[in-house]
Design a protein around this motif. Structure first.
Motif, PDB file in Angstrom:
ATOM      1  N   GLY A  23      22.646 -11.371  -3.766  1.00 44.73           N
ATOM      2  CA  GLY A  23      23.107 -12.754  -3.886  1.00 44.73           C
ATOM      3  C   GLY A  23      22.025 -13.705  -4.371  1.00 44.73           C
ATOM      4  N   CYS A  24      21.192 -13.221  -5.286  1.00 48.19           N
ATOM      5  CA  CYS A  24      20.128 -14.078  -5.806  1.00 48.19           C
ATOM      6  C   CYS A  24      20.078 -13.984  -7.327  1.00 48.19           C
ATOM      7  CB  CYS A  24      18.780 -13.710  -5.188  1.00 48.19           C
ATOM      8  SG  CYS A  24      18.186 -12.066  -5.615  1.00 48.19           S
ATOM      9  N   ASP A  25      19.217 -14.781  -7.905  1.00 46.57           N
ATOM     10  CA  ASP A  25      19.021 -14.820  -9.353  1.00 46.57           C
ATOM     11  C   ASP A  25      18.153 -13.641  -9.795  1.00 46.57           C
ATOM     12  OD1 ASP A  25      18.992 -16.305 -11.981  1.00 46.57           O
ATOM     13  OD2 ASP A  25      16.833 -16.315 -11.520  1.00 46.57           O
ATOM     14  N   ALA A  26      18.527 -13.010 -10.903  1.00 48.66           N
ATOM     15  CA  ALA A  26      17.779 -11.849 -11.403  1.00 48.66           C
ATOM     16  C   ALA A  26      16.350 -12.221 -11.779  1.00 48.66           C
ATOM     17  CB  ALA A  26      18.505 -11.219 -12.594  1.00 48.66           C
ATOM     18  N   ASN A  27      16.151 -13.396 -12.356  1.00 47.80           N
ATOM     19  CA  ASN A  27      14.790 -13.819 -12.715  1.00 47.80           C
ATOM     20  C   ASN A  27      13.919 -13.994 -11.480  1.00 47.80           C
ATOM     21  OD1 ASN A  27      14.980 -13.956 -15.586  1.00 47.80           O
ATOM     22  ND2 ASN A  27      16.246 -15.783 -15.353  1.00 47.80           N
ATOM     23  N   ALA A  28      14.487 -14.610 -10.442  1.00 50.51           N
ATOM     24  CA  ALA A  28      13.733 -14.797  -9.198  1.00 50.51           C
ATOM     25  C   ALA A  28      13.418 -13.455  -8.556  1.00 50.51           C
ATOM     26  CB  ALA A  28      14.519 -15.683  -8.234  1.00 50.51           C
ATOM     27  N   LEU A  29      14.385 -12.547  -8.587  1.00 48.44           N
ATOM     28  CA  LEU A  29      14.155 -11.212  -8.032  1.00 48.44           C
ATOM     29  C   LEU A  29      13.044 -10.505  -8.801  1.00 48.44           C
ATOM     30  CD1 LEU A  29      14.877  -8.957  -6.069  1.00 48.44           C
ATOM     31  CD2 LEU A  29      16.678  -8.250  -7.663  1.00 48.44           C
ATOM     32  N   ALA A  30      13.066 -10.605 -10.124  1.00 51.05           N
ATOM     33  CA  ALA A  30      12.027  -9.979 -10.943  1.00 51.05           C
ATOM     34  C   ALA A  30      10.648 -10.536 -10.590  1.00 51.05           C
ATOM     35  CB  ALA A  30      12.326 -10.184 -12.427  1.00 51.05           C
ATOM     36  N   GLN A  31      10.550 -11.846 -10.441  1.00 47.84           N
ATOM     37  CA  GLN A  31       9.262 -12.461 -10.076  1.00 47.84           C
ATOM     38  C   GLN A  31       8.794 -11.976  -8.708  1.00 47.84           C
ATOM     39  OE1 GLN A  31       9.889 -16.713 -10.473  1.00 47.84           O
ATOM     40  NE2 GLN A  31       8.751 -16.701 -12.402  1.00 47.84           N
ATOM     41  N   ASN A  32       9.718 -11.920  -7.750  1.00 47.69           N
ATOM     42  CA  ASN A  32       9.355 -11.468  -6.403  1.00 47.69           C
ATOM     43  C   ASN A  32       8.921 -10.010  -6.397  1.00 47.69           C
ATOM     44  OD1 ASN A  32       9.857 -13.958  -5.257  1.00 47.69           O
ATOM     45  ND2 ASN A  32      11.961 -13.449  -4.696  1.00 47.69           N
ATOM     46  N   LEU A  33       9.637  -9.171  -7.134  1.00 45.15           N
ATOM     47  CA  LEU A  33       9.269  -7.754  -7.195  1.00 45.15           C
ATOM     48  C   LEU A  33       7.906  -7.567  -7.849  1.00 45.15           C
ATOM     49  CD1 LEU A  33      12.702  -6.172  -8.200  1.00 45.15           C
ATOM     50  CD2 LEU A  33      11.524  -5.940  -6.000  1.00 45.15           C
ATOM     51  N   ALA A  35       5.447  -9.825  -8.023  1.00 43.96           N
ATOM     52  CA  ALA A  35       4.427 -10.355  -7.106  1.00 43.96           C
ATOM     53  C   ALA A  35       4.158  -9.379  -5.969  1.00 43.96           C
ATOM     54  CB  ALA A  35       4.867 -11.715  -6.568  1.00 43.96           C
ATOM     55  N   ASP A  36       5.219  -8.789  -5.404  1.00 41.84           N
ATOM     56  CA  ASP A  36       5.051  -7.811  -4.322  1.00 41.84           C
ATOM     57  C   ASP A  36       4.273  -6.596  -4.800  1.00 41.84           C
ATOM     58  OD1 ASP A  36       6.440  -9.442  -2.589  1.00 41.84           O
ATOM     59  OD2 ASP A  36       8.287  -8.245  -2.639  1.00 41.84           O
ATOM     60  N   SER A  37       4.601  -6.132  -6.003  1.00 41.24           N
ATOM     61  CA  SER A  37       3.923  -4.969  -6.555  1.00 41.24           C
ATOM     62  C   SER A  37       2.430  -5.239  -6.741  1.00 41.24           C
ATOM     63  CB  SER A  37       4.563  -4.580  -7.890  1.00 41.24           C
ATOM     64  OG  SER A  37       3.853  -3.526  -8.484  1.00 41.24           O
ATOM     65  N   LEU A  38       2.114  -6.412  -7.283  1.00 41.28           N
ATOM     66  CA  LEU A  38       0.703  -6.762  -7.492  1.00 41.28           C
ATOM     67  C   LEU A  38      -0.033  -6.909  -6.171  1.00 41.28           C
ATOM     68  CD1 LEU A  38       1.114  -9.313 -10.421  1.00 41.28           C
ATOM     69  CD2 LEU A  38       0.187  -6.989 -10.552  1.00 41.28           C
ATOM     70  N   GLN A  39       0.625  -7.481  -5.185  1.00 37.73           N
ATOM     71  CA  GLN A  39      -0.001  -7.654  -3.869  1.00 37.73           C
ATOM     72  C   GLN A  39      -0.259  -6.298  -3.218  1.00 37.73           C
ATOM     73  OE1 GLN A  39       2.223 -10.098  -1.147  1.00 37.73           O
ATOM     74  NE2 GLN A  39       0.430 -10.531   0.088  1.00 37.73           N
ATOM     75  N   GLN A  40       0.691  -5.362  -3.342  1.00 37.92           N
ATOM     76  CA  GLN A  40       0.502  -4.027  -2.777  1.00 37.92           C
ATOM     77  C   GLN A  40      -0.640  -3.305  -3.475  1.00 37.92           C
ATOM     78  OE1 GLN A  40       4.292  -2.082  -3.085  1.00 37.92           O
ATOM     79  NE2 GLN A  40       5.198  -3.273  -1.425  1.00 37.92           N
ATOM     80  N   LYS A  41      -0.720  -3.445  -4.804  1.00 37.24           N
ATOM     81  CA  LYS A  41      -1.805  -2.805  -5.555  1.00 37.24           C
ATOM     82  C   LYS A  41      -3.161  -3.373  -5.114  1.00 37.24           C
ATOM     83  CE  LYS A  41      -3.391  -1.599 -10.167  1.00 37.24           C
ATOM     84  NZ  LYS A  41      -3.516  -0.181  -9.989  1.00 37.24           N
ATOM     85  N   HIS A  42      -3.218  -4.701  -4.938  1.00 37.75           N
ATOM     86  CA  HIS A  42      -4.459  -5.325  -4.478  1.00 37.75           C
ATOM     87  C   HIS A  42      -4.836  -4.813  -3.084  1.00 37.75           C
ATOM     88  CE1 HIS A  42      -7.588  -8.278  -3.800  1.00 37.75           C
ATOM     89  NE2 HIS A  42      -7.007  -8.549  -2.650  1.00 37.75           N
ATOM     90  N   ALA A  43      -3.843  -4.720  -2.198  1.00 38.19           N
ATOM     91  CA  ALA A  43      -4.112  -4.260  -0.835  1.00 38.19           C
ATOM     92  C   ALA A  43      -4.634  -2.825  -0.845  1.00 38.19           C
ATOM     93  CB  ALA A  43      -2.852  -4.379   0.023  1.00 38.19           C
ATOM     94  N   LEU A  44      -4.035  -1.956  -1.667  1.00 41.35           N
ATOM     95  CA  LEU A  44      -4.492  -0.570  -1.755  1.00 41.35           C
ATOM     96  C   LEU A  44      -5.906  -0.508  -2.316  1.00 41.35           C
ATOM     97  CD1 LEU A  44      -4.107   2.495  -1.604  1.00 41.35           C
ATOM     98  CD2 LEU A  44      -3.011   2.376  -3.839  1.00 41.35           C
ATOM     99  N   THR A  45      -6.169  -1.266  -3.363  1.00 42.94           N
ATOM    100  CA  THR A  45      -7.498  -1.293  -3.961  1.00 42.94           C
ATOM    101  C   THR A  45      -8.531  -1.780  -2.954  1.00 42.94           C
ATOM    102  OG1 THR A  45      -6.536  -1.692  -6.136  1.00 42.94           O
ATOM    103  CG2 THR A  45      -8.858  -2.203  -5.879  1.00 42.94           C
ATOM    104  N   GLN A  46      -8.198  -2.828  -2.213  1.00 41.75           N
ATOM    105  CA  GLN A  46      -9.122  -3.358  -1.207  1.00 41.75           C
ATOM    106  C   GLN A  46      -9.374  -2.331  -0.117  1.00 41.75           C
ATOM    107  OE1 GLN A  46     -10.753  -6.439  -1.403  1.00 41.75           O
ATOM    108  NE2 GLN A  46     -11.978  -5.444   0.175  1.00 41.75           N
ATOM    109  N   GLN A  47      -8.332  -1.621   0.307  1.00 37.95           N
ATOM    110  CA  GLN A  47      -8.478  -0.585   1.333  1.00 37.95           C
ATOM    111  C   GLN A  47      -9.405   0.530   0.843  1.00 37.95           C
ATOM    112  OE1 GLN A  47      -4.810   1.390   2.255  1.00 37.95           O
ATOM    113  NE2 GLN A  47      -5.676   2.513   3.967  1.00 37.95           N
ATOM    114  N   LEU A  48      -9.200   0.975  -0.398  1.00 36.22           N
ATOM    115  CA  LEU A  48     -10.065   2.019  -0.962  1.00 36.22           C
ATOM    116  C   LEU A  48     -11.513   1.530  -1.060  1.00 36.22           C
ATOM    117  CD1 LEU A  48      -7.798   3.418  -3.818  1.00 36.22           C
ATOM    118  CD2 LEU A  48      -8.481   4.625  -1.742  1.00 36.22           C
TER     119      LEU A  48
END
Length: 116
Positions: A23-33, A35-48
């Motif tokens: 029930g949301c906008d596809a553009n907003a969903l794309a931005q959220n996905l 952003a989440d992907s980049l944040q997870q990559k940063h978290a993994l990189t920081q952990q390593l």
């Protein structure tokens, strides 16, 4: 400032379908996905990175000669291999070419020799 990216038609359709289900906008969903992907990559990189630094500190303290009253870890091939494995994973995560690292180290050493 808004940016535009191109998305394959099949992926866009999947994204639109998921947005309809949520029930949301596809553009907003794309931005959220994204952003989440980049944040997870940063978290993994920081952990390593944190783990590689911890192991490097452990290896550094293992090289010093302990006194009788001070127990220090022993630098083992397993510890070194663990650190090398972590560094290789970190380099892959950061998508850095080993040649680039070698060139940076060489340039830093050349600068050090010029200054010394």
């Amino acid at each position: 400032m808004a940016r535009t990216i191109e998305i394959d038609d099949a992926i866009w359709e999947q994204l639109c379908e998921q947005a309809r289900q949520l029930g949301c906008d596809a553009n907003a969903l794309a931005q959220n996905l994204l952003a989440d992907s980049l944040q997870q990559k940063h978290a993994l990189t920081q952990q390593l990175w944190d783990e590689a630094c911890r192991l490097l500190n452990e290896m550094s303290s293992a090289q010093a000669h302990p006194t009788a009253s001070e127990a220090r870890p022993i630098l083992t091939p397993q510890l070194l291999n663990q650190w090398l494995s972590l560094m290789n994973r970190l380099i892959r995560e950061l998508d850095i070419a080993p040649e680039s690292i070698e060139a940076d180290i060489t340039a830093a050493f050349d600068e050090y020799r010029r200054v010394s």
